[in-house]
Scaffold this motif. Structure first.
Motif, mmCIF file in Angstrom:
data_model
loop_
_atom_site.group_PDB
_atom_site.id
_atom_site.type_symbol
_atom_site.label_atom_id
_atom_site.label_comp_id
_atom_site.label_asym_id
_atom_site.label_seq_id
_atom_site.Cartn_x
_atom_site.Cartn_y
_atom_site.Cartn_z
ATOM 1 N N ASP A 138 -17.243 -20.150 55.985
ATOM 2 C CA ASP A 138 -17.457 -20.231 54.541
ATOM 3 C C ASP A 138 -16.171 -19.913 53.785
ATOM 4 O OD1 ASP A 138 -19.005 -20.399 52.098
ATOM 5 O OD2 ASP A 138 -18.855 -18.195 52.031
ATOM 6 N N TYR A 139 -15.458 -18.882 54.220
ATOM 7 C CA TYR A 139 -14.210 -18.498 53.568
ATOM 8 C C TYR A 139 -13.158 -19.597 53.698
ATOM 9 C CZ TYR A 139 -9.975 -15.990 52.386
ATOM 10 O OH TYR A 139 -8.795 -15.630 51.810
ATOM 11 N N VAL A 140 -12.979 -20.105 54.909
ATOM 12 C CA VAL A 140 -11.962 -21.141 55.139
ATOM 13 C C VAL A 140 -12.275 -22.388 54.320
ATOM 14 C CG1 VAL A 140 -11.038 -22.713 56.887
ATOM 15 C CG2 VAL A 140 -11.251 -20.291 57.389
ATOM 16 N N THR A 141 -13.544 -22.768 54.268
ATOM 17 C CA THR A 141 -13.915 -23.969 53.535
ATOM 18 C C THR A 141 -13.731 -23.798 52.031
ATOM 19 O OG1 THR A 141 -15.510 -24.526 55.235
ATOM 20 C CG2 THR A 141 -15.770 -25.608 53.125
ATOM 21 N N SER A 142 -14.270 -22.739 51.470
ATOM 22 C CA SER A 142 -14.266 -22.601 50.017
ATOM 23 C C SER A 142 -12.953 -22.079 49.448
ATOM 24 C CB SER A 142 -15.413 -21.696 49.568
ATOM 25 O OG SER A 142 -15.248 -20.399 50.095
ATOM 26 N N HIS A 143 -12.224 -21.259 50.187
ATOM 27 C CA HIS A 143 -11.005 -20.663 49.650
ATOM 28 C C HIS A 143 -9.729 -21.358 50.078
ATOM 29 C CE1 HIS A 143 -13.853 -17.353 49.019
ATOM 30 N NE2 HIS A 143 -13.078 -17.078 47.982
ATOM 31 N N LEU A 144 -9.780 -22.136 51.142
ATOM 32 C CA LEU A 144 -8.567 -22.784 51.615
ATOM 33 C C LEU A 144 -8.656 -24.312 51.589
ATOM 34 C CD1 LEU A 144 -7.777 -20.461 54.647
ATOM 35 C CD2 LEU A 144 -6.797 -20.379 52.362
ATOM 36 N N MET A 145 -9.679 -24.864 52.239
ATOM 37 C CA MET A 145 -9.746 -26.314 52.390
ATOM 38 C C MET A 145 -10.021 -27.040 51.066
ATOM 39 S SD MET A 145 -11.721 -26.557 56.018
ATOM 40 C CE MET A 145 -11.690 -28.335 56.119
ATOM 41 N N MET A 146 -10.884 -26.501 50.233
ATOM 42 C CA MET A 146 -11.187 -27.183 48.969
ATOM 43 C C MET A 146 -9.983 -27.215 48.027
ATOM 44 S SD MET A 146 -15.166 -26.266 48.309
ATOM 45 C CE MET A 146 -15.262 -27.229 46.820
ATOM 46 N N PRO A 147 -9.268 -26.094 47.797
ATOM 47 C CA PRO A 147 -8.075 -26.192 46.950
ATOM 48 C C PRO A 147 -6.985 -27.093 47.531
ATOM 49 C CG PRO A 147 -8.792 -23.918 47.082
ATOM 50 C CD PRO A 147 -9.604 -24.690 48.074
ATOM 51 N N VAL A 148 -6.776 -27.034 48.833
ATOM 52 C CA VAL A 148 -5.759 -27.907 49.450
ATOM 53 C C VAL A 148 -6.174 -29.367 49.310
ATOM 54 C CG1 VAL A 148 -4.680 -28.541 51.642
ATOM 55 C CG2 VAL A 148 -4.872 -26.140 50.997
ATOM 56 N N GLY A 149 -7.455 -29.655 49.497
ATOM 57 C CA GLY A 149 -7.942 -31.019 49.291
ATOM 58 C C GLY A 149 -7.773 -31.474 47.851
ATOM 59 N N GLY A 150 -8.006 -30.573 46.903
ATOM 60 C CA GLY A 150 -7.809 -30.899 45.485
ATOM 61 C C GLY A 150 -6.357 -31.207 45.168
ATOM 62 N N ILE A 151 -5.450 -30.442 45.741
ATOM 63 C CA ILE A 151 -4.022 -30.710 45.545
ATOM 64 C C ILE A 151 -3.656 -32.069 46.127
ATOM 65 C CG2 ILE A 151 -1.711 -30.003 46.271
ATOM 66 C CD1 ILE A 151 -2.683 -27.112 46.043
ATOM 67 N N MET A 152 -4.163 -32.369 47.291
ATOM 68 C CA MET A 152 -3.858 -33.649 47.924
ATOM 69 C C MET A 152 -4.386 -34.816 47.088
ATOM 70 S SD MET A 152 -2.067 -32.640 50.364
ATOM 71 C CE MET A 152 -1.816 -34.044 51.397
ATOM 72 N N VAL A 153 -5.578 -34.679 46.542
ATOM 73 C CA VAL A 153 -6.143 -35.750 45.712
ATOM 74 C C VAL A 153 -5.306 -35.946 44.451
ATOM 75 C CG1 VAL A 153 -8.118 -36.366 44.271
ATOM 76 C CG2 VAL A 153 -8.479 -35.587 46.600
ATOM 77 N N THR A 154 -4.943 -34.856 43.764
ATOM 78 C CA THR A 154 -4.150 -35.016 42.537
ATOM 79 C C THR A 154 -2.781 -35.604 42.835
ATOM 80 O OG1 THR A 154 -3.359 -32.724 42.645
ATOM 81 C CG2 THR A 154 -5.305 -33.163 41.304
ATOM 82 N N LEU A 155 -2.166 -35.210 43.949
ATOM 83 C CA LEU A 155 -0.872 -35.796 44.296
ATOM 84 C C LEU A 155 -1.008 -37.272 44.661
ATOM 85 C CD1 LEU A 155 0.741 -32.899 46.349
ATOM 86 C CD2 LEU A 155 1.252 -33.590 44.006
ATOM 87 N N LEU A 156 -2.055 -37.611 45.382
ATOM 88 C CA LEU A 156 -2.274 -39.014 45.739
ATOM 89 C C LEU A 156 -2.491 -39.865 44.491
ATOM 90 C CD1 LEU A 156 -2.823 -41.185 47.953
ATOM 91 C CD2 LEU A 156 -5.223 -40.595 47.697
ATOM 92 N N VAL A 157 -3.337 -39.403 43.608
ATOM 93 C CA VAL A 157 -3.621 -40.170 42.393
ATOM 94 C C VAL A 157 -2.396 -40.200 41.481
ATOM 95 C CG1 VAL A 157 -4.992 -40.216 40.275
ATOM 96 C CG2 VAL A 157 -6.094 -39.809 42.454
ATOM 97 N N GLY A 158 -1.745 -39.057 41.305
ATOM 98 C CA GLY A 158 -0.614 -38.984 40.378
ATOM 99 C C GLY A 158 0.613 -39.745 40.818
ATOM 100 N N TRP A 159 0.873 -39.815 42.111
ATOM 101 C CA TRP A 159 2.120 -40.414 42.571
ATOM 102 C C TRP A 159 1.953 -41.750 43.277
ATOM 103 C CZ3 TRP A 159 6.537 -38.621 40.802
ATOM 104 C CH2 TRP A 159 6.573 -37.318 40.313
ATOM 105 N N LYS A 160 0.868 -41.961 43.987
ATOM 106 C CA LYS A 160 0.741 -43.174 44.789
ATOM 107 C C LYS A 160 -0.212 -44.207 44.198
ATOM 108 C CE LYS A 160 3.457 -42.076 48.157
ATOM 109 N NZ LYS A 160 4.682 -42.809 48.356
ATOM 110 N N ALA A 161 -1.334 -43.766 43.684
ATOM 111 C CA ALA A 161 -2.370 -44.714 43.261
ATOM 112 C C ALA A 161 -2.425 -44.882 41.747
ATOM 113 C CB ALA A 161 -3.728 -44.242 43.780
ATOM 114 N N TRP A 162 -1.412 -44.426 41.033
ATOM 115 C CA TRP A 162 -1.480 -44.422 39.582
ATOM 116 C C TRP A 162 -1.563 -45.832 38.986
ATOM 117 C CZ3 TRP A 162 -3.135 -40.697 36.887
ATOM 118 C CH2 TRP A 162 -3.045 -40.755 35.506
#
Length: 86
Positions: A22-46
């Motif tokens: 639960d800790y790894v999923t909610s405190h680590l994986m979700m924020p890292v996934g959010g960063i990856m999505v914003t970087l993908l949208v902002g730089w590659k798929a814009w």
């Protein structure tokens, strides 16, 4: 489930298996996934996102502001959330 059954008393880093996952999923994986999505949208798929949101080939006036937000502000804000939860 293992954390409530056979492995109930086993701990890893002072947490049960369920609590650790639960800790790894909610405190680590979700924020890292959010960063990856914003970087993908902002730089590659814009351009592709802009083409889908354009009306008659024109982009909205707020579009450059949103691009800057997705490229710079959103990853920084998500990093703040990541470090705050750690």
């Amino acid at each position: 489930s293992l954390s409530f059954g056979a492995w109930k008393g086993h701990t890893v880093f002072g947490m049960t298996i369920f609590r650790l996952l639960d800790y790894v999923t909610s405190h680590l994986m979700m924020p890292v996934g959010g960063i990856m999505v914003t970087l993908l949208v902002g730089w590659k798929a814009w351009r592709q996102v802009g083409a889908r949101l354009s009306v008659d080939g024109r982009i909205p006036r707020w579009w450059p502001l949103m691009q800057s937000f997705c490229r710079y502000a959103a990853p920084v804000l998500i990093l703040l959330i990541l470090f705050q939860n750690s």
